[in-house]
Scaffold this motif. Structure first.
Motif, short mmCIF file in Angstrom:
data_model
loop_
_atom_site.label_atom_id
_atom_site.label_comp_id
_atom_site.label_asym_id
_atom_site.label_seq_id
_atom_site.Cartn_x
_atom_site.Cartn_y
_atom_site.Cartn_z
N ARG A 124 0.81 -1.22 0.00
CA ARG A 124 0.00 0.00 0.00
C ARG A 124 0.85 1.27 0.00
O ARG A 124 0.45 2.29 -0.56
CB ARG A 124 -0.89 -0.04 1.25
N TRP A 144 -9.00 1.84 -16.29
CA TRP A 144 -8.65 3.03 -15.52
C TRP A 144 -7.14 3.20 -15.55
O TRP A 144 -6.42 2.34 -15.10
CB TRP A 144 -9.13 2.91 -14.06
N LYS A 147 2.31 13.32 -4.81
CA LYS A 147 1.27 14.13 -4.19
C LYS A 147 0.19 14.38 -5.22
O LYS A 147 0.46 14.93 -6.28
CB LYS A 147 1.83 15.49 -3.77
N ASP A 148 -1.04 14.02 -4.87
CA ASP A 148 -2.14 14.21 -5.81
C ASP A 148 -3.44 14.15 -5.02
O ASP A 148 -4.01 13.09 -4.81
CB ASP A 148 -2.11 13.10 -6.88
N ASN A 149 -3.90 15.31 -4.55
CA ASN A 149 -5.10 15.37 -3.72
C ASN A 149 -6.30 15.82 -4.53
O ASN A 149 -6.79 16.93 -4.39
CB ASN A 149 -4.87 16.34 -2.54
N THR A 150 -6.76 14.94 -5.40
CA THR A 150 -7.87 15.31 -6.28
C THR A 150 -8.98 14.26 -6.22
O THR A 150 -9.38 13.70 -7.23
CB THR A 150 -7.40 15.47 -7.74
N GLY A 151 -9.48 14.04 -5.02
CA GLY A 151 -10.57 13.07 -4.88
C GLY A 151 -10.10 11.78 -4.22
O GLY A 151 -8.92 11.63 -3.93
N TYR A 152 -11.06 10.88 -3.99
CA TYR A 152 -10.73 9.62 -3.32
C TYR A 152 -9.62 8.93 -4.08
O TYR A 152 -9.54 8.98 -5.30
CB TYR A 152 -11.94 8.68 -3.26
N ASP A 153 -8.78 8.22 -3.33
CA ASP A 153 -7.65 7.55 -3.93
C ASP A 153 -8.06 6.13 -4.37
O ASP A 153 -8.01 5.18 -3.61
CB ASP A 153 -6.51 7.49 -2.90
N LEU A 154 -8.46 6.04 -5.63
CA LEU A 154 -8.96 4.77 -6.17
C LEU A 154 -7.89 3.67 -6.08
O LEU A 154 -8.20 2.50 -5.85
CB LEU A 154 -9.35 5.01 -7.64
N GLN A 207 -5.76 3.22 -3.73
CA GLN A 207 -5.74 2.62 -2.40
C GLN A 207 -6.89 1.63 -2.21
O GLN A 207 -6.78 0.70 -1.42
CB GLN A 207 -5.80 3.71 -1.32
N LEU A 208 -7.98 1.85 -2.93
CA LEU A 208 -9.11 0.92 -2.81
C LEU A 208 -8.79 -0.39 -3.53
O LEU A 208 -9.15 -1.48 -3.05
CB LEU A 208 -10.35 1.59 -3.43
N ILE A 231 -19.62 -0.44 -1.21
CA ILE A 231 -18.58 -0.01 -2.15
C ILE A 231 -18.43 -1.03 -3.27
O ILE A 231 -18.36 -0.70 -4.45
CB ILE A 231 -17.24 0.19 -1.41
N ALA A 284 -21.27 -0.99 -5.67
CA ALA A 284 -21.25 0.21 -6.51
C ALA A 284 -20.34 0.02 -7.72
O ALA A 284 -20.63 0.51 -8.81
CB ALA A 284 -20.79 1.41 -5.68
N LEU A 285 -19.22 -0.68 -7.51
CA LEU A 285 -18.25 -0.84 -8.61
C LEU A 285 -18.46 -2.14 -9.39
O LEU A 285 -18.02 -2.26 -10.52
CB LEU A 285 -16.83 -0.79 -8.05
N SER A 343 -4.03 19.65 -8.05
CA SER A 343 -4.03 19.91 -6.60
C SER A 343 -3.13 18.89 -5.93
O SER A 343 -3.51 17.75 -5.69
CB SER A 343 -5.42 19.87 -6.00
N LEU A 381 -9.47 19.67 -3.40
CA LEU A 381 -10.29 20.32 -4.43
C LEU A 381 -11.30 21.30 -3.84
O LEU A 381 -11.56 22.36 -4.42
CB LEU A 381 -11.02 19.27 -5.26
#
Lengths: 469, 469
Positions: free
Chosen positions: A163, A179, A187-194, A196-197, A453, A456-457, B425, B430
């Protein structure tokens, strides 16, 4: 067993994969249907052998449309049955073996799912870098597999699980869409970290087709030592000192009981007793540093202060690579050394580091009460609180009798683990083996969230349906 | 603006929170409705001030049932508007300030959401440990906030973002249920990592009520130096050398342009030019080690070899703590030093480390063409490829004119970032500011997956509805 796969789906799969992209030959399939400890034997109507991410997307897309289930498989080294199909289409990544990129300024290596961990190590070494994930099975274990199971190993204390070692991922999601998350970014803080899922999702949220792995510097100094200690309590205190005295430069901190060392002496040719006298417990510690000579100096300080504090009874420092390997071999042979001793209940558990001694005392007392004469061989990654807690049948006892008590015995161990705030699967995952058991210990709130979750996917639950919640 | 909150919901919220657990007093609310740069001014009909996790669960449960939206807020230090309500119920964690536990064998500190980062640092230091997350706003920033935004800062190169610094979480999910994931475990492979999904979710998947933070050893040696370099290319090559020569013991590796240093000299009292001559770019490097004297020795080696290789023009090593602080102050004052210079377009972007020089060259050429005379002050966490790329109005130019061109100018910068495989970001998130912009650059496959996950956990989209996809 999963429902039969319709003939028209098989035809479509064959058409998109091409002549060398699939197999139904029982001989070709056989090694992929058996797990190496022979605990699971599977079945599949069809082996898909995609060569590219587009091939994987085509296979998953066809199956998604038809509602046909898929089990992905990498190097088939998993220990909990997650990679063994029970009637599903088997998707092997064995032909996806390209290392796409090695970038030393970004310190990233992008490898396709079927690349072995050993090949990753080799490619990293070729550019004077290191990928700090060490597994006994690295010659067979693949990138897709270690990512999907969030593999651990002996260097987690310093570098974390997989991880923490992944910069980017490419995956085919359950609906067949690709995907591309193969970024080189730290560093990339643009939404949930897919990413990591998907890491540790055991193939239930899609097929990992490639991963960008973080590379690390090669260390200039390294020191390995084995210390005999009185008790796990002493080992816990030594670990805290080691972290403090090295500023976190502890690569590994492993614990073994004397019985495991004796099994190695008896059953593994060439093993030598590491210290002059026997000791109840052994700590194997490895330090490393970028500063030449620094790891060796830190080890000397650590051992001297541990002896002085009465926490270490005796110790040996490896003076050569060969000596370091010999010390590590005792630890790495703990599992093989048990084999000739008969039936075993194996547990891959973790507890908070502060609770390791309490766990060992309580579990072993419980085992002695439940299975008198059973032999406990406990060893593992003490630095992470991860104990491989193995309970062997009594010396000369009956394998069948011991195996028959496995589930009840494991339940006792797991209940103690849960009480101490631990996990019943520290590093191997749940697979088809431990999912039901894990549900006993998870809160309904968490299981419900995880199921939501997944749904959903993967609304048709086609991806590795027997695995996880 | 969100729909009005029904009166009966307000009554129920007041009842569960008790007299001191809420406010509708405009004076009490005011500071929570303004962001510190005054870019957003919000509104709320109701400020909830829960003291316990059960209080939070009650508030979220009532709102979930009624479909009323909630904006959670920590220390109100966010830079992208995520914490400023626009009509939603505002849930502040300011009364949840208990440090529940500090365990030094597990190296974990469990803090409630409203504990400030500064308080965490203090509590860690009290047990001779360290929590390696440094932010300029640490006196106000809270645990709940830094977790929910996956905060970064100056030590990411070595320790990672908050994502890597959390052992466990407790949160109230959007349906009002409490998830207790406050384990002390370093290894736990039992299903998807819900904690990783909540970290960086910016309050859209629930309210983080407490976190178990990883503690690290205090370092025995530390060395800080500032080097003048010719170009970002030279800095990239120096970074690779620093990582290699120290075995990864680089705590920070920051880059600044000369213009930013000049702004500090001009606008921040007490600033001294760090080197005898001006240089086009400056690298601020910090090494640390558990070995006394080791960091200093590594820094000497690094600077000497960099000078010899022609990558460094001149350098100064801090000889005292005060000197180290003075060097760091130049870097940390980059933002305040810009303030008197007028209107700025700020960008918190990241690119692969290997692309930092290409990004700076291309973006600056584009800015010169688009906004002739505009002044580029670029600085940031070079070790992570994270550049704060600020474009100031021309010297003596019009603020209004410059601000009017902000969106178009930022679009040019973001397009270049995206082309180079970067992120728009890197560390700020965001919020309500960048969500639409981020959607331009994300693949539809990813956005669809993220939306599906959100909908699965928050079917009524009550949690921070203006934020994220």
């Amino acid at each position: 067993m999963t429902a039969p796969v319709p003939a028209d789906v098989l035809s479509r799969l064959k058409a998109v994969l091409g002549a060398d992209g699939w197999s139904q030959d029982p001989e070709r399939l056989a090694p992929k249907l058996v797990e190496w400890r022979d605990r699971w034997v599977g079945a599949t109507p069809f082996l898909a052998l995609p060569r590219t991410t587009a091939d994987v997307a085509a296979v998953v897309g066809i199956c998604f449309e038809a509602g046909v289930a898929i089990t992905p498989q990498g190097g088939n080294t998993g220990l909990v049955g997650g990679q063994i199909p029970q009637g599903e289409v088997l998707l092997s990544t064995e032909r996806m073996r390209t290392i796409r990129e090695v970038e030393t300024f970004d310190d990233v290596l992008v490898a396709e799912a079927g690349v072995t961990l050993a090949a990753v190590h080799e490619a990293a070494a070729a550019v004077n870098r290191r990928f700090p994930l060490g597994l006994a099975s690295e010659g067979s274990a693949t990138v897709g597999g270690v990512v999907s199971t969030n593999a651990g190993g002996t260097q987690v204390l310093r570098y974390g699980m997989v991880r923490n070692l992944v910069l980017g991922l490419e995956a085919v999601l359950p609906n067949g869409e690709v995907w591309n998350g193969l970024k080189h970014l730290r560093k990339d803080n643009t939404g949930y970290d897919l990413k990591q899922l998907l890491i540790g999702a055991e193939g239930t949220l899609g097929v990992v087709t490639a991963a960008g792995l973080k590379l690390y510097p090669v260390m200039a100094s390294r020191a390995v030592a084995m210390a005999g200690v009185e008790s796990p309590e002493a080992a816990i205190r030594l670990l805290a000192r080691a972290k403090d005295e090295t500023g976190g430069a502890v690569e590994a901190f492993e614990l073994m009981g004397r019985l495991g060392v004796e099994f190695a002496l008896k059953n593994i040719a060439g093993t030598r007793d590491p210290l002059a006298e026997p000791h109840p417990w052994y700590v194997l510690a490895e330090f490393s540093s970028g500063e030449p000579g620094s790891a060796e100096a830190a080890m000397e300080r650590f051992l001297a202060s541990g002896l002085e504090a009465g926490l270490i009874r005796d110790a040996v420092v490896a003076q050569t690579d060969a000596q370091a390997k010999a010390l590590w071999a005792i630890r790495e042979n703990q599992s093989p050394a048990q084999k000739p001793e008969g039936a075993t209940w194996k547990h891959d558990v973790s507890v908070p580091v502060s609770q390791v001694a309490a766990f060992l005392a309580e579990a072993t007392a419980a085992m002695q009460a439940f299975a008198p004469g059973a032999r406990v061989a406990a060893f593992g990654h003490m630095g992470d609180g991860n104990i491989h807690y193995d309970v062997l049948r009594p010396d000369g006892g009956s394998d069948a009798e011991h195996s028959a008590k496995r589930n009840d015995g494991s339940r006792i161990v797991h209940d103690i683990v849960a009480k101490l705030g631990g996990s019943i699967s520290a590093e191997h995952g749940l697979g088809s083996m431990k999912t039901a058991e894990a549900e006993r210990y998870k809160s309904p709130v968490e299981v419900q969230a995880l199921r939501a979750i997944r749904l959903a996917l993967d609304p048709k639950r086609i991806m590795n349906p027997r695995v996880l919640f």
